[in-house]
Design an enzyme around this catalytic site. Structure first.
Site, short mmCIF file in Angstrom:
data_model
loop_
_atom_site.label_atom_id
_atom_site.label_comp_id
_atom_site.label_asym_id
_atom_site.label_seq_id
_atom_site.Cartn_x
_atom_site.Cartn_y
_atom_site.Cartn_z
N ARG A 1 0.83 -1.21 0.00
CA ARG A 1 0.00 0.00 0.00
C ARG A 1 0.86 1.26 0.00
NH1 ARG A 1 -5.54 -0.91 3.39
NH2 ARG A 1 -5.72 -3.12 2.93
N ARG B 1 -16.75 -5.25 11.87
CA ARG B 1 -15.34 -4.90 12.06
C ARG B 1 -15.25 -3.57 12.80
NH1 ARG B 1 -11.79 -5.33 6.65
NH2 ARG B 1 -11.06 -3.36 7.48
N ARG C 1 -21.89 -3.49 6.39
CA ARG C 1 -21.25 -4.80 6.24
C ARG C 1 -21.17 -5.53 7.58
NH1 ARG C 1 -15.59 -4.76 3.11
NH2 ARG C 1 -14.89 -3.53 4.89
P1 ADP Z 1 -9.48 -2.21 4.01
O1 ADP Z 1 -9.20 -2.75 2.64
O2 ADP Z 1 -10.92 -1.99 4.18
O3 ADP Z 1 -8.59 -1.07 4.37
P2 ADP Z 1 -7.97 -4.25 5.36
O4 ADP Z 1 -8.48 -5.39 6.14
O5 ADP Z 1 -7.23 -4.53 4.12
O6 ADP Z 1 -9.23 -3.34 5.09
O7 ADP Z 1 -7.05 -3.34 6.30
C1 ADP Z 1 -7.47 -2.93 7.58
C2 ADP Z 1 -6.41 -2.02 8.18
O8 ADP Z 1 -5.21 -2.77 8.35
C3 ADP Z 1 -6.05 -0.83 7.33
O9 ADP Z 1 -6.92 0.26 7.57
C4 ADP Z 1 -4.62 -0.53 7.82
O10 ADP Z 1 -4.66 0.14 9.06
C5 ADP Z 1 -4.08 -1.93 8.07
N1 ADP Z 1 -3.38 -2.46 6.89
C6 ADP Z 1 -3.83 -3.38 6.00
N2 ADP Z 1 -2.93 -3.63 5.04
C7 ADP Z 1 -1.86 -2.84 5.32
C8 ADP Z 1 -0.61 -2.62 4.70
N3 ADP Z 1 -0.24 -3.23 3.56
N4 ADP Z 1 0.24 -1.72 5.28
C9 ADP Z 1 -0.08 -1.08 6.41
N5 ADP Z 1 -1.27 -1.23 7.04
C10 ADP Z 1 -2.15 -2.10 6.51
#
Ligand code: ADP
Length: 285
Positions: free
Chosen positions: A176, A240, A211
């Site tokens: 990300r 969540r 959701r």
């Molecule tokens: P969403 O796609 O709805 O953001 P995720 O389950 O993918 O939900 O992620 C939830 C949270 O986990 C994000 O808001 C972030 O805080 C953290 N997160 C997820 N993936 C990453 C990543 N690659 N790097 C840093 N933080 C992450």
């Protein structure tokens, strides 16, 4: 809500071919993942590098510069097999509630890939109240990215486990940021295709706020668009902690900030799937 037809794809050494594969008005959960799938024959493959395609609500694939293709069902990303029999490595990115979860489920089932979601890995740590989990939760509650020193090694270790190596993987929600992408490249981990789901923000907040998860079956519901089948199920649904309006807006903001940086790393292998205003999806490479 979401999309219930699987994206099909395969990779050649030089290009990715696809046909779009979305049914945008479907429910979050697809009871029959095999329904509505139509696999293109090898001779029907379309190179995406120079083209974009519009999928109309009658499920006919049209191309701006060519005749209509004889697709009767919801088409799929589908691409020629690799010359080398190596496990497929796929990355997928999309805003919260863009339909990513549904596509991940269908893609992993269809191609036998290991689904690795950075968010899930982090939630396991949070639930275990580990040191990493406690720290991660502070950021997750704010809708911000968890620092690289926690996430990068966690994802790398999962990617290198034997099941991922043998079957191939679908990496969801990682990288990300450009630093996360760079870390993977440094480890010699490179995907075959990067899929970006693009959905207008208007209804994303509504999707997220409604959701719910059934902790028993893992099935995702939406209170309005895909309600639980019984009172019993309804009573055990959970939400969540970051699926609130306030937090989803922050998560969307973070998503948009980071997606461009990540795309530059994978621009040659990126497939964008965007919803159109005529109840279809526009696919472009
Ligand atoms: P969403 O796609 O709805 O953001 P995720 O389950 O993918 O939900 O992620 C939830 C949270 O986990 C994000 O808001 C972030 O805080 C953290 N997160 C997820 N993936 C990453 C990543 N690659 N790097 C840093 N933080 C992450």
């Amino acid at each position: 809500m979401g999309s219930n037809s699987c994206l099909n794809f395969a990779i050649t050494h030089h290009c990715v071919y696809l046909s779009p594969s979305f049914s945008p008005n479907s429910k979050l959960h697809n009871p029959n993942p095999n329904h509505n799938q139509f696999l293109l024959s090898r001779s029907s493959f379309i190179p995406i590098a120079t083209s974009s395609f519009a999928l109309h609500s009658n499920h006919t694939l049209s191309h701006p510069r060519s005749k209509k293709l004889p697709l009767r069902n919801a088409p799929n990303f589908y691409v020629a097999a690799s010359a080398k029999a190596v496990p497929l490595k796929v990355m997928i990115s999309g805003a919260p509630a863009s339909g990513k979860g549904t596509q991940c489920e269908l893609i992993t089932q269809k191609y036998g890939l290991v689904h690795i979601a950075a968010g899930d890995l982090l939630r396991v740590e949070v639930a275990a109240a580990s040191e990493n989990g406690k720290r991660a939760k502070e950021y997750m509650e704010k809708g911000e990215l968890v620092p690289d020193e926690i996430v990068v090694m966690m994802v790398k270790e999962r990617l290198l486990q034997p099941d991922s190596q043998e079957k191939g993987w679908l990496l969801d929600g990682y990288p990300r940021s450009s630093s996360q992408a760079a870390a993977l490249e440094d480890f010699g981990i490179h995907p075959d295709i990067f899929i970006l789901l693009e959905v207008p923000e208007d209804n994303l907040v509504e999707r997220v706020v409604g959701r719910r998860l059934d902790p028993l079956t893992g099935k995702i519901y939406h209170l309005k668009y895909s309600p639980p089948e019984s009172e019993e199920i309804a009573s055990r649904l959970t939400q969540r902690f970051d699926d609130t309006e306030e937090r989803v807006k922050l998560r969307l903001h973070t998503h948009h900030q980071n997606v461009e940086a990540v795309l530059s790393t994978y621009k040659d292998i990126t497939v964008k799937a965007g919803m159109t205003n005529f109840s279809g999806w526009l696919i472009s490479g």
